[in-house]
Scaffold this motif. Sequence first.
Motif: not given
Length: 346
Positions: A67-72, A127-132, A147-155
């Motif tokens: 898991n990785f972050f994608c923040h700016r 591989v998963s990503f947080h913040f987009g 890699a299969k890509v997972l990512a979080s959605a809150t809306t």
Amino acid sequence: MTLTSLLGCALPIIQAPMAGVQDHRLALAVCRAGGLGSLPAAMLTPAALRTALTELQGATSAPFNVNFFCHREVTPDAAHLARWRHALAPGYERLGIPQSCTVPGPSRQPFGPEQAALIEALRPAVVSFHFGLPAPDLLARVKGAGAKVLASATTVAEARWLEAHGADVIIAQGLEAGGHRGHFLDEDLTLQAGLFALLPQIVDAVRLPVVAAGGIMDARAVRAARSLGAAGVQVGTAFLLCDEATTPPLHRAALLGPARHSAITNLFTGRPARGLHNRLMGWLGPLSPLAPPFPHAGAALAPLRSAAEAAGRDDFTPLWAGQGHSACRAVAAAEVVAALAAGWNV
């Protein structure tokens, strides 16, 4: 296609990546129990990440998630940092610490070329990503490595965006979930919903498999998530007291001690995250405009945290946990996975 066939694991149970309370050993235990173990990488240097991935790959042939972050990255202005230090001044005075004191705080790095190169070299299955999601060229490198890509959605809007921009699986993160909120299109927390309101809306809005996350602690919640269309579940808080977790003693004591409620706060990192209520949240309020942008709030807090922890207090410690934390059990990770899987296999 089922989630298990897509990701290659035996059970549709994903252990949420939890920086600060786990290393590769928890991920390995979950993999060996049939779930998808996860390794949080945002706080690891490239060298440390390579070591952890190599150890995981040497210990299991099962797939695991990184898991990785994608923040700016945002550089706070000096005036904002000064206001934050001024707000914390009573804490420094109470603990007898000069405000000039510095203690190294944890850093959080967004996904970049170095991390992409490691993914290409070591080729984890998921591989998963947080913040987009990362920039398109970086995402293409991850997917090019297989890699299969997972990512979080809150809306729902975020779920649709993720589907349109290359995710393979969407994690519906309900407001109950512990740790950092994964929002990235809008910072308005009032747009976000609890899991069992959010989940069916996302399932209806996208064609991708949807994983439910937030407040899932036992088989009953797993059954409920499945009935609302979830292809699997992601669980973090239920693993906090596991033998294989590295959850620090003060954090474990807070989970096992007198009941505390959890709250969403930006005080510890500058970005909203759910954790157990403590003195800092009571003092400044859980959410404050005084906190510098993510992840810079932690620098001025580090000396306070270090001094308080040395005295056996969690006043300035982020105690990440979801709303279901009262159901945490001090057991092996395999037992948690089996209890959750019982809800899926009914």
